[in-house]
Design an enzyme around this catalytic site. Structure first.
Site, PDB file in Angstrom:
ATOM      1  N   HIS A  66       2.427   2.202  -3.131  1.00 61.20           N
ATOM      2  CA  HIS A  66       1.623   2.843  -3.839  1.00 61.20           C
ATOM      3  C   HIS A  66       1.844   4.367  -3.951  1.00 61.20           C
ATOM      4  CE1 HIS A  66      -2.334   0.293  -3.354  1.00 61.20           C
ATOM      5  NE2 HIS A  66      -1.441  -0.233  -4.280  1.00 61.20           N
ATOM      6  N   ASP A 107       1.058  -1.284   0.105  1.00 61.55           N
ATOM      7  CA  ASP A 107      -0.141   0.040   0.067  1.00 61.55           C
ATOM      8  C   ASP A 107       0.929   1.191   0.151  1.00 61.55           C
ATOM      9  OD1 ASP A 107      -2.169   1.993   0.490  1.00 61.55           O
ATOM     10  OD2 ASP A 107      -3.387  -0.003   0.964  1.00 61.55           O
TER      11      ASP A 107
END
Length: 386
Positions: free
Chosen positions: A234, A211
């Site tokens: 991310h 993430d």
């Protein structure tokens, strides 16, 4: 007793009193990776926290299984220094709480060296194979809540079930020389998350996760991110912001510099939900970043609405202003390397681009602007749409 002898005795007692050492093994911890050492760890903390002067907690070599640890202040100690020479391991099946190792209300704390293994594989597997609502949320590995003057230095975090490090309602926290590892497909395993905190420094760290490498939530102010490697993951995100409620605390005075992104979903991202929640992002500087095959190197997404749930066709009420990008270079994995998708009701303002060079498949990429206003200077590739 002579005055000199009394002074020497007093000095020896003072030294022993102001720099006390506490070994978790002495309080019953077992370094076999199986016996739950939660109780001994908590007893060690209680003794160190109660001591006056400076306290040093030692976690020696070996694997210490700790099912749960809530370490509370305030402490008598001027500072508590935790030295991890071995590793701390968690349980694959989480408890009802969402925090595993949490420090609360401590002023003067350092945690150094060693490794912390969250054993997140079973939780990720459930989330990837089934509806997330059917799975345990998982545990954040290290939480720093309502603390002040904290240093986390040289630790390695492995396979957290949820966030690896979370900082909330704290000030003057430094995270440096840390390494964070989780697979690219591990859900919700943010490297470092910050919220409602100020005076935060994250530096010289290496983050590979599933993430956001770093995420800044509402109320993050006076944040410095310097010399961070991110990938996979991310990217570094401000947000998401504006998810719910009438008003959120803003994010301001953020500097992100000397970063490298490799194979990430995003590079430098600001994301806000398309809702009526009011908030703001202001005074952000992104400088000197290298992109290596990054899908969205520069992106402001004010129409963030995963799965089109609770926010379709709404306009974000988070105001984004005074954001500077300088010296951003490298390769984009998509044709659209610069994407300013701002709110119709609260357009982005004061966006600044300087010396940008982002290419896609050995040619100039593209820029996209919607409801964004600003200026560009220096060499700009792809050409600015501001």
């Amino acid at each position: 007793m002579t005055n000199l002898s009394f002074f020497l005795l007093f000095f020896i007692l003072l030294i022993s009193h102001t720099n006390a050492g506490f070994n978790v093994v002495d309080y019953g911890a077992t370094p076999d990776g199986e016996t739950d050492s939660s109780g001994p760890f908590l007893r060690t903390w209680a003794a160190a926290c109660a001591a006056f002067g400076q306290s040093n907690i030692v976690v020696p070599k070996g694997r210490f299984y700790v099912s749960m640890g809530a370490f509370h202040g305030p402490c008598n100690s001027s500072s508590v220094n935790v030295h991890v020479f071995g590793s701390i391991v968690g349980h694959a099946v989480p408890q009802k709480t969402q925090t595993w190792l949490v420090f609360r209300y401590v002023d003067g704390l350092s945690i150094q060296r060693g490794a912390i293994d969250g054993h997140g594989g079973e939780i990720w597997g459930c989330k990837l194979e089934r509806n997330k609502d059917e799975c345990p949320t998982g545990l954040t590995t290290l939480s720093i809540n309502h603390c002040k003057n904290v240093l986390v230095n040289g630790l390695t975090f492995i396979n957290s079930q949820l966030f690896h490090i979370a900082i909330f309602a704290s000030e003057f926290v430094t995270i440096q020389n840390v390494k964070i590892f989780a697979p690219e497909d591990s859900p919700n395993t943010d490297g470092i998350h910050v919220g409602m905190s100020n005076g935060i420094t994250i530096t010289n760290s290496y983050i590979k996760t599933g993430d956001d490498c770093i995420s800044l939530g509402p109320g993050s102010t006076d944040v410095l991110i310097d010399r961070v490697y991110c990938g996979p993951g991310h990217g570094i995100s401000i947000g998401s912001l504006g998810k719910g409620g009438d008003q959120e605390e803003g994010v301001q005075n953020v500097t992100v510099k000397s970063t490298v992104f490799s194979g990430t979903q995003n590079g430098l991202r600001i994301k806000t939900w398309g809702t009526n929640t009011k908030g703001f992002v202001s005074g952000v500087t992104f400088i000197d970043a290298v992109m290596r095959n990054v899908q969205n190197p520069i992106i402001i997404d004010q129409n963030y609405c995963p799965h089109s749930h609770d926010c379709p066709d709404q306009s974000s009420h988070v105001r984004v202003s005074n954001v500077k990008y300088e010296g951003i270079r490298g390769t984009s994995a998509t044709e659209k390397a610069v994407n300013f998708d701002c709110s119709e009701s609260n357009p982005c303002s004061g966006i600044s681009l300087k010396d940008i060079k982002l290419t896609y498949e050995n040619q100039a990429a593209q820029s996209f602007c919607k409801h964004a206003d600003g200026v560009a200077s220096g060499s700009i590739i792809p050409p600015s749409c501001l």
